[in-house]
Motif scaffolding. Structure first.
Motif, mmCIF file in Angstrom:
data_model
loop_
_atom_site.group_PDB
_atom_site.id
_atom_site.type_symbol
_atom_site.label_atom_id
_atom_site.label_comp_id
_atom_site.label_asym_id
_atom_site.label_seq_id
_atom_site.Cartn_x
_atom_site.Cartn_y
_atom_site.Cartn_z
ATOM 1 N N GLU A 126 0.795 -1.224 0.000
ATOM 2 C CA GLU A 126 0.000 0.000 0.000
ATOM 3 C C GLU A 126 0.833 1.283 0.000
ATOM 4 O O GLU A 126 0.281 2.393 0.071
ATOM 5 N N LEU A 127 2.159 1.181 -0.110
ATOM 6 C CA LEU A 127 3.040 2.326 0.107
ATOM 7 C C LEU A 127 2.704 3.517 -0.790
ATOM 8 O O LEU A 127 2.780 4.670 -0.359
ATOM 9 N N LEU A 128 2.321 3.273 -2.041
ATOM 10 C CA LEU A 128 2.126 4.358 -3.006
ATOM 11 C C LEU A 128 0.668 4.743 -3.208
ATOM 12 O O LEU A 128 0.366 5.586 -4.061
ATOM 13 N N GLN A 129 -0.232 4.167 -2.437
ATOM 14 C CA GLN A 129 -1.658 4.325 -2.712
ATOM 15 C C GLN A 129 -2.118 5.780 -2.686
ATOM 16 O O GLN A 129 -2.938 6.190 -3.506
ATOM 17 N N ASP A 130 -1.613 6.580 -1.757
ATOM 18 C CA ASP A 130 -2.061 7.977 -1.640
ATOM 19 C C ASP A 130 -1.384 8.919 -2.623
ATOM 20 O O ASP A 130 -1.812 10.068 -2.784
ATOM 21 N N LEU A 131 -0.335 8.454 -3.280
ATOM 22 C CA LEU A 131 0.498 9.342 -4.095
ATOM 23 C C LEU A 131 -0.076 9.454 -5.503
ATOM 24 O O LEU A 131 0.474 8.941 -6.475
ATOM 25 N N GLN A 132 -1.173 10.159 -5.612
ATOM 26 C CA GLN A 132 -1.941 10.194 -6.852
ATOM 27 C C GLN A 132 -1.235 10.925 -7.987
ATOM 28 O O GLN A 132 -1.533 10.685 -9.152
ATOM 29 N N LYS A 133 -0.297 11.821 -7.669
ATOM 30 C CA LYS A 133 0.387 12.591 -8.712
ATOM 31 C C LYS A 133 1.849 12.192 -8.867
ATOM 32 O O LYS A 133 2.603 12.870 -9.575
ATOM 33 N N LEU A 134 2.244 11.081 -8.245
ATOM 34 C CA LEU A 134 3.645 10.674 -8.297
ATOM 35 C C LEU A 134 4.072 10.369 -9.728
ATOM 36 O O LEU A 134 3.429 9.583 -10.427
ATOM 37 N N GLU A 135 5.164 10.999 -10.155
ATOM 38 C CA GLU A 135 5.693 10.816 -11.502
ATOM 39 C C GLU A 135 7.072 10.158 -11.511
ATOM 40 O O GLU A 135 7.410 9.462 -12.467
ATOM 41 N N THR A 136 7.871 10.393 -10.482
ATOM 42 C CA THR A 136 9.239 9.882 -10.441
ATOM 43 C C THR A 136 9.468 9.144 -9.134
ATOM 44 O O THR A 136 9.250 9.700 -8.061
ATOM 45 N N LEU A 137 9.913 7.881 -9.241
ATOM 46 C CA LEU A 137 10.146 7.051 -8.061
ATOM 47 C C LEU A 137 11.531 6.430 -8.147
ATOM 48 O O LEU A 137 11.853 5.722 -9.102
ATOM 49 N N TRP A 138 12.355 6.693 -7.124
ATOM 50 C CA TRP A 138 13.702 6.144 -7.037
ATOM 51 C C TRP A 138 13.720 5.026 -5.999
ATOM 52 O O TRP A 138 13.519 5.273 -4.815
#
Length: 346
Positions: free
Chosen positions: A184-196
């Motif tokens: 569930e780590l990214l569930q709230d990140l609705q506008k995330l474009e870049t993930l390292w």
């Protein structure tokens, strides 16, 4: 010969005053920039211009600090506190205008409670000693767009670590010690474009880790000890479907070059698959796919794809607009990441 105390005080009084902080207008941001870098300061100078917009305090000796010190600066938008040996930051003072806070290359073992910073959009806590994050650690800074946590000591994260960050566009978790990540780590990140995620200890990712329908621009997965067995089916399938956004970084002193290179995401184990690209490796796994996928037929790893590698360049931690098409080169002084000579604090 022992110098009398009164004489010593007199001599100290005759010493020249501390070097004042230099001030000039920042032509890019149209703000007054006050530069107090490298002056062995142990406290924030009390006589800073009230219209300071950018305050550079890196390379000093501010081991403990309260944001109360910045209250008189009502136009302050950017604070750089990198390379201070900072072990404690006390927030709570309401800094309505502050947008960027750099805490990189310090000695923080826990993330400060980020109260009183409602306008914060950029936060860099790279190269500290953070071991984990509290659930909902960033709920008080819901406008955050860029979060840099690379180079810490985090081995695991709670599933609600980034809850509430619906405006976040870039998240850097690279070069930590992460062994697994919650689904569930990214569930709230609705506008995330870049993930390292490069440079960790990840062996697999849970199914549906990347939220369905979410569009990314850059994802970095290299330099992890991926364990290539049937449990990696989800990640392999995701890379195959998103090969054009899987990048390999090459960090430099002032910029990071990135290359579209899904074939550089390599198996580490078992031995027979070591150094094989995940996107190509072959295993016979009978896997029942979801109903909305291609059905329940036996899946044979290794549907080979051919990708054309391209090279682009962007700054270490940019905010990348959606219409970005060309190379960007920005000096690293906005996100300090290189070792510098720190004046003695003894």
């Amino acid at each position: 010969m022992q110098v009398p105390a009164l004489t010593l005080v007199t001599l100290l009084a005759l010493l020249p005053p501390a070097q004042p902080c230099l001030s000039e207008m920042n032509k890019v941001k149209d703000l007054l920039e006050v530069n107090c870098t490298g002056q062995a300061l142990r406290a924030v100078p009390p006589d800073l211009p009230l219209d300071t917009g950018i305050l550079l305090l890196s390379d000093n000796c501010l081991e403990s600090l309260s944001t109360i010190a910045f209250l008189p600066l009502s136009q302050l938008e950017d604070i750089d506190l990198a390379n201070n040996g900072l072990v404690a930051l006390h927030t709570g003072a309401l800094l309505l205008s502050l947008k960027e806070l750099t805490l990189s290359h310090n000695a923080l073992v826990a993330l400060p409670i980020l109260e009183g910073l409602p306008a914060l959009t950029h936060l860099a806590v790279a190269h500290n000693n953070l071991e984990t994050l509290a659930p909902g650690a960033f709920r008080t800074v819901s406008q955050l767009q860029n979060l840099d946590l690379r180079g810490n000591k985090m081995q695991q994260l709670p599933r609600e670590a980034f809850a509430g960050l619906r405006a976040l566009r870039e998240l850097d978790l690279s070069d930590n010690l992460l062994k697994e990540l919650p689904k569930e780590l990214l569930q709230d990140l609705q506008k995330l474009e870049t993930l390292w995620l490069s440079g960790n200890q990840l062996q697999t990712l849970p199914a549906d880790f990347f939220p369905k329908g979410r569009l990314f621009m850059y994802v970095f997965l290299t330099e992890n000890p991926w364990h290539c067995n049937c449990d990696l089916y989800y990640l392999q399938t995701w890379i195959q479907k998103n090969a054009d956004i899987v990048y390999q970084p090459e960090r430099g002193l002032e910029e990071t070059k990135v290359e579209v290179a899904p074939e550089k995401v390599l198996c580490h184990s078992p031995v027979e698959h070591r150094q094989k690209p995940i996107i190509h490796f072959r295993l016979n796994c009978s896997i029942l796919e979801d109903a909305d996928e291609e059905g329940g037929d036996e899946y044979n790893y290794g549907e080979e794809t051919t990708e054309i590698a391209t090279m682009t360049t962007f700054p270490l931690h940019p905010f990348i607009p959606k219409d970005w098409e060309g190379p960007l080169r920005i000096k690293s002084n906005s996100w300090p990441c290189t070792d510098t000579t720190i004046p003695p604090c003894a």
